[in-house]
Enzyme design. Structure first.
Site, PDB file in Angstrom:
ATOM      1  N   TRP A   1      -2.444   0.703  -4.512  1.00  7.13           N
ATOM      2  CA  TRP A   1      -1.980  -0.661  -4.275  1.00  7.13           C
ATOM      3  C   TRP A   1      -0.997  -1.094  -5.354  1.00  7.13           C
ATOM      4  O   TRP A   1      -1.231  -0.881  -6.545  1.00  7.13           O
ATOM      5  CB  TRP A   1      -3.160  -1.633  -4.276  1.00  7.13           C
ATOM      6  CG  TRP A   1      -3.973  -1.570  -3.021  1.00  7.13           C
ATOM      7  CD1 TRP A   1      -3.842  -0.663  -2.018  1.00  7.13           C
ATOM      8  CD2 TRP A   1      -5.041  -2.434  -2.659  1.00  7.13           C
ATOM      9  NE1 TRP A   1      -4.763  -0.907  -1.036  1.00  7.13           N
ATOM     10  CE2 TRP A   1      -5.522  -1.990  -1.402  1.00  7.13           C
ATOM     11  CE3 TRP A   1      -5.649  -3.540  -3.241  1.00  7.13           C
ATOM     12  CZ2 TRP A   1      -6.580  -2.620  -0.734  1.00  7.13           C
ATOM     13  CZ3 TRP A   1      -6.696  -4.166  -2.581  1.00  7.13           C
ATOM     14  CH2 TRP A   1      -7.153  -3.706  -1.334  1.00  7.13           C
TER      15      TRP A   1
ATOM     16  N   LYS B   1       0.862  -1.191   0.000  1.00  6.76           N
ATOM     17  CA  LYS B   1       0.000   0.000   0.000  1.00  6.76           C
ATOM     18  C   LYS B   1       0.891   1.231   0.000  1.00  6.76           C
ATOM     19  O   LYS B   1       1.402   1.644   1.023  1.00  6.76           O
ATOM     20  CB  LYS B   1      -0.934  -0.031   1.207  1.00  6.76           C
ATOM     21  CG  LYS B   1      -1.861  -1.230   1.137  1.00  6.76           C
ATOM     22  CD  LYS B   1      -2.666  -1.455   2.394  1.00  6.76           C
ATOM     23  CE  LYS B   1      -3.354  -2.802   2.330  1.00  6.76           C
ATOM     24  NZ  LYS B   1      -2.710  -3.877   3.064  1.00  6.76           N
TER      25      LYS B   1
END
Ligand code: AMP
Length: 587
Positions: free
Chosen positions: A485, A480
């Site tokens: 992501w 993250k």
């Protein structure tokens, strides 16, 4: 916890089945309303016993070939193995006093004797518990005690592993040793020791198998416990039966009695992906590697016994590929290779394709028996540029496995091929709870099961409108970075397509500015030198990885640590990093 209503329903169904397997009037009250049409079909329990008797009667000539490391492997027909399973069941009952519901554990390699236990134990109404021989000692102790195993069938080569643990295993009354070897370390441990062959020798060759309820426990397997204690999954006769049929479908492995399947995936790893049961249904011959799992012996057994199919996790195949590159062999018989358990790197699939071994990618978990998806390209893509892309996905869901994607806020996401969320599944061979020890009810932790009973897989990905699953990561492995992501798997696959890279694992490490950033740990091929800048440029220029996703932290390791079932163990890498044990270069 399972609610009261579920248990009442469950018990009612069991009681109903007890009324008689052929009693078609025993249909539930809800089916008996006014104008009801009662089904006229027989209600025959779907049991492991039926798989065994079918395999013996209809496919008695099919073979289990066990590699011995010597000139000749051991060859045993299904008829012989079936008869030995009957004798084993008689011995377990008459000599060891095993009763229905008792747990009989196995600490065994893949071999004919292990297959015999696979059928003998559930068929007599007891529960087969396969133990993972690669687990750390303290986890094995925890698992055996949690399951309260009464018997352990152990391969003689594994006595040094079992013997020191026995004093900590108060429920284990009997140890049955399979194969030749020194049994003295087992003396004085409190357990009665038996030799497998002597035990079954001269026993009756018939057994009046009990007519079991198909929902009863047949086998159990604990998850590898990467977080917290291992969790027990208990397969029912019915779930095993239905799963075996699915394994046999053309859409899945689609094998017949003309095939010889090299079962590399351990019998302690989700029932060897259901192969021992599926083979007895369809007469598929099995080649069992026993303890000879290194690339050299695997290549030799492929060349000599000429299997047509094989199944294992990617790391096994990476090793075999290196072996075949160094010492080419005739592997032309092997036309289908099922790869699952971890994402199949595209480079591995390409290399296997070049050798004529067609990879079929599949996804599953201990909790899913394991078959969930299989990546067979759809008809419209076969022979087109799109075909390879389809084969790289985790595949289409098996009939019977329902799937949905859940976003971070619990919202349902569409099957549009782009919305990524956590995969949840349900179906007749998917776990609905975990085993909580002999005297307690099954339990359903919130992080593993939704309120409405679906299994939360912990896998993150997308589903296309055609039902193809593409996993981007494990929820706990995704990186993250600054609110976005990064898929660790995508970076790993890209790195492993570089000719200098033998293995690569990418983990998230803390970063002051971005929260987390990727750290690339790389294993170089023999003779290659580390050139991080070149690898980084390769990721950007050849693999099309976005610049913001490129790792700036790099390290070389000798080998990526592996879990007990041969997957990359990122937990260990994270610990090495946290302890300062990795020599990290920052670009
Ligand atoms: P286990 O219960 O030890 O077999 O682990 C199950 C997990 O392995 C899944 O939840 C996935 O994270 C991973 N896995 C299995 N098959 C695949 C696959 N084909 N691609 C990516 N991950 C996989």
């Amino acid at each position: 916890m399972i609610d009261h209503h579920d248990l009442v329903t469950y018990r009612a169904v069991c009681a109903q089945n007890q009324a008689g397997p052929f009693d078609f009037t025993a249909q539930g009250d809800d089916a008996r309303g006014r104008d009801a049409v009662l089904s006229t079909m027989q209600d025959v329990p779907l049991t492991v016993t039926r798989i065994l008797t079918h395999g013996v009667r209809v496919h008695g000539r099919s073979q289990i070939i066990t590699w011995t490391g010597e000139a000749e492997p051991r060859r045993r027909s299904f008829a012989e193995a079936g008869e030995r399973a009957v004798r084993l069941a008689n011995a377990l009952r008459d000599e060891l006093g095993v009763r229905e519901n008792d747990r009989v554990a196995t600490l065994m390699w893949n071999n004919a004797e292990h297959v015999e236990a696979y059928f003998a134990v559930p068929s007599m109404g007891a529960v087969l518990h396969t133990l993972n021989l690669r687990l750390p000692a303290e986890q094995l102790v925890w698992i055996v005690n949690h399951a309260a195993d009464r018997v352990v069938v152990v391969d003689a080569s594994l006595i040094p592993l079992l013997a020191p643990l026995l004093p900590k295993l108060p429920t284990v009354e009997h140890v049955v040793v399979s194969g030749p070897g020194d049994r003295t370390p087992l003396e004085g441990t409190g357990a009665r020791v038996h030799a497998y062959e002597e035990l079954i020798d001269g026993r009756p060759t018939t057994y009046d198998w009990p007519e079991l309820d198909e929902r009863r426990a047949a086998a159990m397997c604990y998850t590898s416990g990467t977080t917290g204690d291992p969790k027990g999954v208990v397969y029912s006769h019915r779930s095993i039966y239905l799963h075996s049929m699915q394994v046999n479908m053309t859409e899945s492995m689609g094998l017949t009695d003309q095939d010889l399947s090299l079962v590399v995936v351990p019998q302690f790893h989700v029932n060897a992906w259901g192969l021992p049961h599926a083979t007895f249904m369809s007469g598929i011959n099995m080649l069992m590697p026993d303890r000879f799992l290194q690339p050299g012996p695997l290549a030799e057994m492929i060349e000599r016994e000429r299997p047509t199919h094989a199944a294992a996790v990617p790391t096994i195949w990476q090793g075999l590929l290196a072996e075949l590159t160094a010492r080419p062999r005739d592997v032309s018989s092997l036309v289908q290779v099922t790869i699952g358990g971890a994402a199949c790197p595209p480079s591995l699939m390409e290399s296997f394709d070049r050798l004529g071994m067609r990879v079929c990618h599949a996804w599953g978990m201990t909790e899913t028996s394991p078959l969930g998806t299989v990546a067979r390209p759809p008809a419209h893509a076969v022979g087109t540029d799109e075909e390879f892309g389809y084969r790289l996905t985790q595949g289409r869901f098996a009939a019977g496995v329902e799937a949905r994607l859940t976003g971070p806020g619990g919202e349902r996401l569409p099957w549009d091929g782009t919305s990524a969320g956590e995969l949840e599944v349900r179906g007749p061979w998917i776990a609905g709870a975990y085993y909580n020890g002999p005297d307690a009810e099954p339990f359903r932790p919130d992080d593993k099961f939704s309120a409405d009973g679906w299994l939360k897989t912990g896998d993150v990905g997308t589903i296309s409108p055609e039902g193809f699953l593409t996993l981007t990561d494990r929820a706990k492995d995704v990186i993250k970075s600054g609110g976005e992501w990064i898929s660790s798997v995508e970076l790993e696959n890209a790195l492993m397509s570089h000719p200098d890279v033998a293995e690569a694992a990418v983990i998230a490490v803390p970063d002051d500015k971005w929260g987390e950033r990727p750290l690339a740990t790389v294993v170089l091929r023999e003779g290659a030198a580390a050139d991080y800048a070149a690898l980084r440029a390769f990721l950007e220029e050849e693999c099309g990885i976005a610049r913001w996703q490129l790792p700036e932290r790099w390290t070389i390791v000798e080998a990526v640590p592996k879990t007990s079932v041969g997957k990359f163990d990122k937990k260990v890498l994270r610990r090495w990093y946290a302890d300062g044990g990795l020599d990290v270069t920052r670009l």
